[in-house]
Scaffold this motif. Structure first.
Motif, mmCIF file in Angstrom:
data_model
loop_
_atom_site.group_PDB
_atom_site.id
_atom_site.type_symbol
_atom_site.label_atom_id
_atom_site.label_comp_id
_atom_site.label_asym_id
_atom_site.label_seq_id
_atom_site.Cartn_x
_atom_site.Cartn_y
_atom_site.Cartn_z
ATOM 1 N N MET A 152 1.111 -1.304 0.020
ATOM 2 C CA MET A 152 0.203 0.163 -0.037
ATOM 3 C C MET A 152 0.835 1.045 -0.591
ATOM 4 O O MET A 152 0.684 1.476 -1.201
ATOM 5 C CB MET A 152 -0.611 -0.319 1.288
ATOM 6 C CG MET A 152 -1.671 -1.424 1.257
ATOM 7 S SD MET A 152 -3.231 -1.009 -0.150
ATOM 8 C CE MET A 152 -4.092 0.234 0.853
ATOM 9 N N LEU A 155 2.053 2.602 -3.197
ATOM 10 C CA LEU A 155 1.348 3.027 -4.273
ATOM 11 C C LEU A 155 1.321 4.034 -3.703
ATOM 12 O O LEU A 155 0.264 4.959 -4.065
ATOM 13 C CB LEU A 155 -0.151 2.173 -4.104
ATOM 14 C CG LEU A 155 0.042 0.031 -4.461
ATOM 15 C CD1 LEU A 155 -1.232 0.226 -4.036
ATOM 16 C CD2 LEU A 155 0.523 0.679 -5.855
ATOM 17 N N LYS A 156 1.823 4.711 -2.835
ATOM 18 C CA LYS A 156 2.239 5.968 -2.285
ATOM 19 C C LYS A 156 -0.054 6.328 -1.404
ATOM 20 O O LYS A 156 -0.157 7.347 -1.898
ATOM 21 C CB LYS A 156 2.237 7.218 -3.277
ATOM 22 C CG LYS A 156 3.123 6.645 -3.941
ATOM 23 C CD LYS A 156 4.069 7.752 -3.470
ATOM 24 C CE LYS A 156 5.643 7.427 -4.196
ATOM 25 N NZ LYS A 156 5.742 5.774 -4.883
ATOM 26 N N ALA A 157 0.033 5.519 -0.860
ATOM 27 C CA ALA A 157 -1.784 5.563 0.021
ATOM 28 C C ALA A 157 -0.928 6.553 1.177
ATOM 29 O O ALA A 157 -0.005 5.864 1.950
ATOM 30 C CB ALA A 157 -2.299 3.786 0.458
ATOM 31 N N GLU A 161 -6.090 6.558 3.377
ATOM 32 C CA GLU A 161 -6.998 4.883 2.807
ATOM 33 C C GLU A 161 -5.833 3.294 2.936
ATOM 34 O O GLU A 161 -7.089 2.852 2.891
ATOM 35 C CB GLU A 161 -5.885 5.427 0.891
ATOM 36 C CG GLU A 161 -6.465 6.355 0.507
ATOM 37 C CD GLU A 161 -5.057 7.329 -0.889
ATOM 38 O OE1 GLU A 161 -5.963 7.515 -1.971
ATOM 39 O OE2 GLU A 161 -4.655 7.056 -0.520
ATOM 40 N N ASN A 165 -9.329 0.859 3.264
ATOM 41 C CA ASN A 165 -9.083 -0.021 2.565
ATOM 42 C C ASN A 165 -8.753 -1.094 2.584
ATOM 43 O O ASN A 165 -9.461 -2.349 2.625
ATOM 44 C CB ASN A 165 -8.517 0.305 1.260
ATOM 45 C CG ASN A 165 -9.069 1.407 0.045
ATOM 46 O OD1 ASN A 165 -9.965 0.937 -0.197
ATOM 47 N ND2 ASN A 165 -8.231 2.719 -0.003
ATOM 48 N N LEU B 102 -7.795 -2.667 -6.686
ATOM 49 C CA LEU B 102 -7.277 -1.732 -5.482
ATOM 50 C C LEU B 102 -6.055 -0.517 -5.432
ATOM 51 O O LEU B 102 -6.586 0.474 -5.603
ATOM 52 C CB LEU B 102 -6.365 -2.821 -4.006
ATOM 53 C CG LEU B 102 -6.361 -2.374 -2.532
ATOM 54 C CD1 LEU B 102 -7.189 -1.799 -2.500
ATOM 55 C CD2 LEU B 102 -6.156 -2.926 -1.663
ATOM 56 N N PRO B 103 -5.012 -0.771 -6.746
ATOM 57 C CA PRO B 103 -4.315 -0.250 -6.787
ATOM 58 C C PRO B 103 -5.092 1.045 -7.757
ATOM 59 O O PRO B 103 -4.442 2.196 -7.415
ATOM 60 C CB PRO B 103 -2.809 -0.782 -7.558
ATOM 61 C CG PRO B 103 -3.253 -2.049 -7.432
ATOM 62 C CD PRO B 103 -4.518 -2.173 -6.886
ATOM 63 N N ILE B 106 -5.835 4.121 -5.562
ATOM 64 C CA ILE B 106 -5.305 4.508 -5.034
ATOM 65 C C ILE B 106 -4.131 5.650 -5.712
ATOM 66 O O ILE B 106 -3.965 6.871 -5.553
ATOM 67 C CB ILE B 106 -4.813 3.985 -4.104
ATOM 68 C CG1 ILE B 106 -5.492 3.507 -2.555
ATOM 69 C CG2 ILE B 106 -2.772 4.343 -3.361
ATOM 70 C CD1 ILE B 106 -5.027 2.020 -2.310
ATOM 71 N N VAL B 107 -3.925 5.037 -6.945
ATOM 72 C CA VAL B 107 -2.671 5.382 -7.631
ATOM 73 C C VAL B 107 -3.794 6.780 -8.932
ATOM 74 O O VAL B 107 -4.607 6.152 -9.198
ATOM 75 C CB VAL B 107 -1.859 4.323 -8.138
ATOM 76 C CG1 VAL B 107 -0.852 4.956 -9.486
ATOM 77 C CG2 VAL B 107 -1.702 3.406 -7.174
ATOM 78 N N LYS B 111 -7.597 7.096 -9.590
ATOM 79 C CA LYS B 111 -8.303 7.096 -8.960
ATOM 80 C C LYS B 111 -9.349 8.154 -8.999
ATOM 81 O O LYS B 111 -10.870 7.689 -8.422
ATOM 82 C CB LYS B 111 -6.952 8.089 -7.486
ATOM 83 C CG LYS B 111 -7.374 8.118 -6.087
ATOM 84 C CD LYS B 111 -5.829 8.559 -5.946
ATOM 85 C CE LYS B 111 -6.839 9.582 -4.239
ATOM 86 N NZ LYS B 111 -5.658 9.695 -3.531
ATOM 87 N N HIS B 162 -1.837 -1.108 -12.410
ATOM 88 C CA HIS B 162 -1.708 0.428 -12.437
ATOM 89 C C HIS B 162 -0.714 0.651 -13.556
ATOM 90 O O HIS B 162 0.293 1.995 -13.959
ATOM 91 C CB HIS B 162 -2.081 0.550 -10.965
ATOM 92 C CG HIS B 162 -0.569 0.753 -10.259
ATOM 93 N ND1 HIS B 162 -0.362 -0.825 -9.888
ATOM 94 C CD2 HIS B 162 0.461 1.360 -9.875
ATOM 95 C CE1 HIS B 162 1.022 -1.226 -8.797
ATOM 96 N NE2 HIS B 162 1.407 0.417 -9.564
#
Ligand code: ADP
Ligand code: MG
Lengths: 253, 271
Positions: A152, A155-157, A161, A165, B102-103, B106-107, B111, B162
């Motif tokens: 996570m 992904l730079k969450a 986030e 999630n 999921l990604p 977020i990305v 997003k 992604h």
């Protein structure tokens, strides 16, 4: 054959306990002032039902209101503490300290502040159920697999986030598992507070019945409590299974 | 052909902890990864392989040195990475498809679209990728219904969905049996050939490194440094039978020799 046996065995056991109890009292000639027979208790239940009902409702009400506040506070604190290592380390000793104080001991303080009655019962029900919820939710969030957290973060969450999630959904089985414990504790807290300082509720009813030696009524109150306690536990067990069925499966590596 | 560097480590060193508990994990190291490279990092356990992946994915700040991305300092331009570890760590409350998606939640830039359209249009994108690794029939299953190999396929998809600039794999097949592992080698090779991705693969399996990588970097024992940077010349796509050919076997033996006889710790700094 064995399948059905497994299903009915618990009910069978309960029934046999009552039968043995009944027979034992009859044969030993035990007075109803000491230990009333199940049939006498049922008779008292029927006879006093209109008098018992408002008390049962009061106990249910204080339990649920206290429990609702406890869940709200416990969930928020759990999320807060679980999301930060610092908060976890800082707050945990305090929480353990608070949890080791017998909650009954706070009833007189609540009575002092708010007077005898509904409020102390609600507050006791609330405070007694917070701890297991906090601990479970915080544990669920804090034990996210490090690999998953790395995935996570790569992904730079943001922290939010990750919490939304991963952390929160992951903590839900822990949360729902804590609810069935918490509701039972709330119920106990509420009854204790009523017994000590209230003019309403099943606990209070039993106190008054005992002081006038209406022993069948005391036991009728006990029956009401047992049935309420078991029902609450059963309801929250079902909710747990519904809400987090995946957690009952084998864990994903 | 001009090699466009995607990542450059310039004298990057890492020391974990402070004071008496310090562990020097990485001696100042240079490493350049070009676009389209497939680099395998091999070396004894604890030599700093995972540390290098963490540096490149910005999970960890170097203690010394600089990391450049596309010729610029890391952080100047956001680099998109995908990571996969030995433990697939799929989310058990989601279907395989949702896990892979999921990604995209977020990305950026996915997003924004995801929020607006609730991800509907990304379904095809995910399903294409799942089909490519042979998981399409399992898209609606829960992760716990998959075998270990299938979980790793889903894990790979989640790391790729992604379109990362760089795919980082930390012993992704380490827990699989030999047969499944070789199947996944082929899947990964096919993905690499098809998508032109750039891959860094950490592994302790030298056959895996030699089969998959275009370059194998051998590291010394801790504190780690790269003692050998070897090009792997075999033509692609490589059939699995190549692992029995003498060129392949001698390359693997060579690499093993390098690791076994590697000088421990720091011996450089002479220049
Ligand atoms: N967070 C950490 N804190 C302290 N030491 C660490 C940490 N992470 C790794 N190390 C140490 O750094 C060295 C390199 O670790 P790592 O990069 O994980 O090795 P590898 O992946 O090659 O097995 C190891 O000796 C390990 O014990
Ligand atoms: Mg490692």
């Amino acid at each position: 054959m064995t399948r059905t046996m497994e299903k009915i065995a618990p009910a069978l056991l309960i029934v046999s306990v009552f039968v043995v109890w009944e027979l034992f009292c009859l044969m030993a000639g035990i007075s109803e002032l000491v230990l009333p027979r199940p049939t006498q208790i049922v008779a008292a239940l029927v006879k006093y039902a209109p008098a018992i009902w408002p008390h049962a409702w009061q106990t249910f009400y204080t339990t649920m209101v206290g429990f609702a506040f406890g869940v709200a506070i416990g969930l928020s604190l759990g999320v807060l503490i679980g999301s930060s290592k610092l908060a976890y380390k800082t707050a945990y000793p305090l929480l353990v300290g608070i949890s080791s104080v017998p909650k009954v001991a706070v009833v007189p303080i609540f009575v002092l502040w708010f007077g005898a009655g509904t409020v102390p019962a609600i507050l006791t029900a609330m405070i007694i159920c917070i701890f297991p919820i906090v601990v479970n939710v915080a544990t669920g969030i804090a034990t996210v697999e490090p690999e998953l957290e790395d995935v996570m973060r790569s992904l730079k969450a943001t922290k939010m986030e990750i919490l939304r999630n991963v952390g929160l959904p992951r903590s839900m089985p822990y949360f729902f598992a804590s609810l069935k414990v918490a509701i039972t504790l709330s119920f106990v807290g509420s009854v204790i507070a009523e017994t000590v300082a209230s003019n309403k509720g099943v606990g209070n009813l039993m106190m008054i019945a005992a002081s006038s030696f209406n022993v069948p009524l005391v036991f009728a109150g006990l029956m009401v409590l047992a049935v309420m306690g078991m029902s609450l536990y059963a309801i929250f067990s079902v909710i747990e299974r519904r809400m987090a069925g995946w957690a009952m499966r084998k864990e994903v590596q | 052909m001009k090699q466009v560097p995607i990542v450059e480590l310039q004298k990057v060193g890492v020391t974990y902890g402070q004071g008496p508990d310090q562990t020097e994990a990485l001696v100042p190291t240079d490493l350049t990864i070009a676009k389209g490279d497939f680099v395998a990092l091999v070396g004894p356990s604890g030599c700093g392989k995972s540390t290098i992946l963490k540096l490149v994915s910005e999970l960890l700040e170097p203690t010394s040195g600089t990391i450049l991305f596309g010729g610029r300092e890391l952080g100047a331009k956001p680099m998109r990475v995908g990571m996969a570890f030995q433990s697939a760590s799929l989310l058990p409350w989601m279907s395989v498809r949702e896990n892979v998606m999921l990604p995209l939640k977020i990305v950026p830039p996915f997003k924004a679209d995801f929020r607006a359209k609730k991800g509907g249009e990304y379904r095809d994108r995910v399903d294409d990728l799942l089909a490519q690794v042979g998981l399409l029939d399992f898209a609606d299953k829960s992760p716990w219904q998959l075998s270990g190999g299938m979980m790793q396929r889903a894990n790979l998809c989640r790391a790729l969905i992604h379109d990362p600039d760089l795919l980082l794999l930390d012993e992704p097949f380490g827990a699989l049996d030999q047969f499944t592992r070789e199947e996944l080698w082929q899947t990964l090779q096919a993905l690499w050939l098809d998508r032109g991705i750039t891959v860094m693969l950490v592994t302790h399996d030298l056959r895996e490194a030699a089969y998959l990588a275009s370059r194998v970097c051998v590291m010394s024992a801790r504190p780690g440094r790269i003692i050998e940077d070897r090009a792997v010349p075999f033509a692609r796509p490589r059939p699995i039978d190549i692992t029995f050919e003498s060129d392949f076997v001698s390359l693997v033996q060579d690499l093993r020799g390098q690791i076994v006889h590697a000088p421990v710790g720091r011996t450089e700094d002479a220049a």
